[in-house]
Design a protein around this motif. Structure first.
Motif, short mmCIF file in Angstrom:
data_model
loop_
_atom_site.label_atom_id
_atom_site.label_comp_id
_atom_site.label_asym_id
_atom_site.label_seq_id
_atom_site.Cartn_x
_atom_site.Cartn_y
_atom_site.Cartn_z
N ASN A 12 9.38 21.18 5.56
CA ASN A 12 8.70 20.67 6.75
C ASN A 12 9.27 21.34 8.01
OD1 ASN A 12 11.17 19.31 7.28
ND2 ASN A 12 10.47 17.49 6.17
N ALA A 13 8.67 21.02 9.14
CA ALA A 13 9.07 21.66 10.40
C ALA A 13 10.47 21.27 10.83
CB ALA A 13 8.06 21.31 11.49
N ARG A 14 10.87 20.05 10.52
CA ARG A 14 12.22 19.61 10.90
C ARG A 14 13.26 20.50 10.23
NH1 ARG A 14 15.76 17.41 8.25
NH2 ARG A 14 14.34 16.74 6.60
N GLU A 15 13.08 20.80 8.96
CA GLU A 15 14.02 21.67 8.26
C GLU A 15 14.03 23.07 8.87
OE1 GLU A 15 14.25 19.83 3.73
OE2 GLU A 15 13.27 21.75 4.06
N ALA A 16 12.85 23.57 9.24
CA ALA A 16 12.78 24.91 9.84
C ALA A 16 13.56 24.95 11.16
CB ALA A 16 11.32 25.30 10.08
N ARG A 17 13.41 23.92 11.97
CA ARG A 17 14.15 23.87 13.24
C ARG A 17 15.65 23.87 12.99
NH1 ARG A 17 10.55 19.62 14.15
NH2 ARG A 17 8.68 20.25 15.27
N GLU A 18 16.07 23.14 11.97
CA GLU A 18 17.49 23.07 11.64
C GLU A 18 18.03 24.46 11.28
OE1 GLU A 18 20.45 20.73 8.49
OE2 GLU A 18 18.38 20.04 8.78
N VAL A 19 17.26 25.21 10.51
CA VAL A 19 17.69 26.55 10.11
C VAL A 19 17.78 27.47 11.32
CG1 VAL A 19 17.00 28.63 8.84
CG2 VAL A 19 16.81 26.39 7.74
N PHE A 20 16.78 27.45 12.18
CA PHE A 20 16.78 28.35 13.33
C PHE A 20 17.85 27.97 14.36
CE2 PHE A 20 12.13 29.07 12.18
CZ PHE A 20 12.41 30.25 11.52
N GLU A 21 18.13 26.70 14.48
CA GLU A 21 19.21 26.28 15.38
C GLU A 21 20.55 26.82 14.88
OE1 GLU A 21 18.91 22.04 15.48
OE2 GLU A 21 17.07 22.05 16.71
N LYS A 38 9.79 16.12 -4.86
CA LYS A 38 11.07 16.49 -4.24
C LYS A 38 11.20 18.00 -4.13
CE LYS A 38 13.93 14.44 -7.09
NZ LYS A 38 12.99 13.82 -8.04
N LEU A 39 10.46 18.72 -4.98
CA LEU A 39 10.52 20.17 -4.98
C LEU A 39 9.31 20.80 -4.28
CD1 LEU A 39 11.87 20.79 -8.61
CD2 LEU A 39 13.15 20.50 -6.47
N GLY A 40 8.59 19.96 -3.52
CA GLY A 40 7.48 20.48 -2.73
C GLY A 40 6.22 20.74 -3.51
N ALA A 41 5.97 19.97 -4.58
CA ALA A 41 4.78 20.18 -5.40
C ALA A 41 3.50 20.03 -4.59
CB ALA A 41 4.78 19.20 -6.57
N GLY A 42 2.49 20.77 -5.00
CA GLY A 42 1.20 20.71 -4.31
C GLY A 42 0.71 22.10 -3.95
N THR A 43 -0.57 22.20 -3.60
CA THR A 43 -1.15 23.51 -3.31
C THR A 43 -0.82 24.02 -1.92
OG1 THR A 43 -3.28 22.83 -2.32
CG2 THR A 43 -3.12 22.79 -4.72
N THR A 64 6.78 30.39 12.87
CA THR A 64 7.12 29.70 11.63
C THR A 64 7.12 28.19 11.84
OG1 THR A 64 8.38 31.49 10.61
CG2 THR A 64 8.99 29.26 9.99
N ILE A 65 7.73 27.74 12.92
CA ILE A 65 7.77 26.30 13.20
C ILE A 65 6.37 25.75 13.42
CG2 ILE A 65 8.51 24.57 14.89
CD1 ILE A 65 11.08 26.24 15.27
N ARG A 66 5.54 26.48 14.15
CA ARG A 66 4.18 26.01 14.44
C ARG A 66 3.37 25.89 13.15
NH1 ARG A 66 -1.02 27.86 16.03
NH2 ARG A 66 -0.50 29.90 15.19
N VAL A 67 3.48 26.86 12.27
CA VAL A 67 2.76 26.78 11.00
C VAL A 67 3.26 25.60 10.17
CG1 VAL A 67 2.29 27.96 8.81
CG2 VAL A 67 2.18 29.24 10.97
N MET A 68 4.58 25.40 10.15
CA MET A 68 5.13 24.25 9.42
C MET A 68 4.65 22.94 10.03
SD MET A 68 6.79 25.57 6.89
CE MET A 68 7.01 23.91 6.30
N GLU A 69 4.56 22.87 11.36
CA GLU A 69 4.04 21.66 12.01
C GLU A 69 2.59 21.41 11.64
OE1 GLU A 69 6.71 21.54 16.13
OE2 GLU A 69 4.78 22.59 16.12
N PRO A 73 9.99 13.44 -0.16
CA PRO A 73 11.19 12.65 0.18
C PRO A 73 11.94 13.20 1.40
CG PRO A 73 11.04 12.97 -2.19
CD PRO A 73 9.98 13.83 -1.59
N GLN A 74 11.89 14.51 1.58
CA GLN A 74 12.61 15.13 2.70
C GLN A 74 12.03 14.71 4.05
OE1 GLN A 74 11.51 16.63 -0.04
NE2 GLN A 74 12.77 18.35 -0.68
N ASP A 75 10.79 14.23 4.07
CA ASP A 75 10.17 13.81 5.33
C ASP A 75 10.89 12.62 5.95
OD1 ASP A 75 8.24 15.81 5.07
OD2 ASP A 75 6.87 14.49 3.98
N ASP A 76 11.61 11.85 5.14
CA ASP A 76 12.30 10.65 5.64
C ASP A 76 13.76 10.91 5.98
OD1 ASP A 76 10.04 9.01 5.37
OD2 ASP A 76 10.46 8.66 3.24
N GLU A 77 14.23 12.11 5.75
CA GLU A 77 15.64 12.40 5.99
C GLU A 77 15.93 12.54 7.47
OE1 GLU A 77 16.62 15.85 3.70
OE2 GLU A 77 16.35 14.84 1.78
#
Length: 360
Positions: A113-122, A185-190, A337-342, A356-360
């Protein structure tokens, strides 16, 4: 005297399918390339697995083989780490590489998700290292030529609509319970796996200011879940400033019924992009209005042949970015990258897909 080509020494994290394609392309003999790639080391879950991978995909070199990713990050001779693990592991893989002071090229989807992307770039900004999402589609010469024709030359007038469908049949229910394609938990889905390509085509076709001053469209999304996994996504995009609209889909319920992977409509004609899938475009044909006003006629056709699997363009661009001292890719900068994730977060929110990561 001509200056020597810049060299990028790669540390490979993962010995999976996508990593094998990337390494195959790094190993290609390309005398006309403007950069030199060296496969410095490979990290795997075991030495045996890593050695088998190297024997198959690095026939003309002998990279160091490590039985952990940490050893890749710690290798002082690595200039850039390529992360080809499933996207649910990307955040931690990136953070570990960044903490070791390594530059990173990380496969799409960049994170969950976008929150994780922001964490990486920070983390990358604090450490002063280069990080780049490996959306290989944006680096292809076909895309550069097509977007110029669309937005600068306006060969089909004003673009107002596009569509792209990525259908890839997969028997999700029949997969082993351990498969990442069945585990939220592993991001399943199309969406994160293949829908991101349809979404990227929408951005390329409808947003002439991407990636420097990208607009964020309004989204209307629906998703279908089976056995707890998203198997179909449909999205309408609307850019209020221009009125442009896009319709994109992704599914594992069926293969796409056509080789037209993207259709772009303008006031003076349309363009069909064709290929095996939205991730593998091979050509595009421009159709313009007939002078007598009766329908359309073919104006031009452009064909492209992949070099290897098609990863050389993003690998070359990454190596040149690092050699130039850049910390971001101008083709896929951090904010894009962040905008696409958002946007994918919003699609999942409307469609009812939650990780599950959406609630972290």
């Amino acid at each position: 005297m001509a200056s020597e080509k810049p060299t990028c020494r790669w540390g490979i994290v993962s010995t999976g399918f996508i990593a094998s394609w990337f390494v195959d392309d790094l190993a290609l003999d390309r005398p006309d390339a403007n950069v030199k790639h060296v496969i410095q080391c490979i990290g795997s879950s075991s030495l045996e697995k890593g050695e088998a991978f190297a024997a198959k995909h690095c026939p003309n070199s002998k990279p160091a083989i490590y039985s952990s990713y940490a050893e890749v990050y710690a290798d002082p001779d690595v200039d850039c780490v390529y992360i080809g693990t499933p996207h649910s592991f990307h955040k931690q893989n990136c953070l570990d590489a960044i903490a070791a002071g390594k530059n990173v090229l990380c496969e799409k989807a960049f994170t969950i998700n976008a929150r994780e992307a922001r964490e990486v770039f920070e983390a990358a900004a604090k450490k002063g290292v280069y990080v780049h999402e490996a959306m290989w589609l944006r680096h292809r010469p076909l895309v550069a030529d097509l977007t110029k024709l669309l937005h600068q030359d306006k060969v089909i007038g004003d673009v107002f609509r596009m569509s792209s469908d990525f259908g890839f049949y997969m028997d999700i229910a029949g997969l082993p319970e351990t498969s990442r394609l069945k585990d939220p938990k592993l991001g399943a889905g199309t969406l994160l796996d293949i829908g991101v390509y349809s979404l990227t085509w929408a951005i390329l076709a409808l947003d002439p200011d991407s990636p420097k001053n990208s607009q964020t469209p309004k989204l209307l999304a629906a998703q279908t879940q089976k056995n707890g996994v998203e198997v179909l996504s449909s999205v309408i995009l609307h850019y209020p400033s221009s009125g442009r609209q896009g319709m994109i889909t992704s599914t594992t319920l069926s293969d796409a019924p056509s080789d037209v992977v993207c259709r772009i409509l303008g006031t003076e004609g349309y363009i069909d992009v064709t290929g095996l899938a939205p991730s593998h475009p091979a050509s595009f044909t421009v159709y313009t209005k007939k002078k007598d006003g009766g329908g359309f006629e073919e104006a031009s056709r452009s064909n492209y042949t992949d070099i290897g699997h098609g990863f050389v363009h993003e690998a070359d661009d990454t190596a040149l970015d690092i050699a130039a001292g850049r910390k971001e890719s101008p083709i896929m900068p951090w904010k894009e990258t962040i905008r696409v994730m958002e946007m994918m977060d919003e699609i999942r929110k409307q469609g009812g897909t939650k990780y599950p990561q959406d609630d972290e």
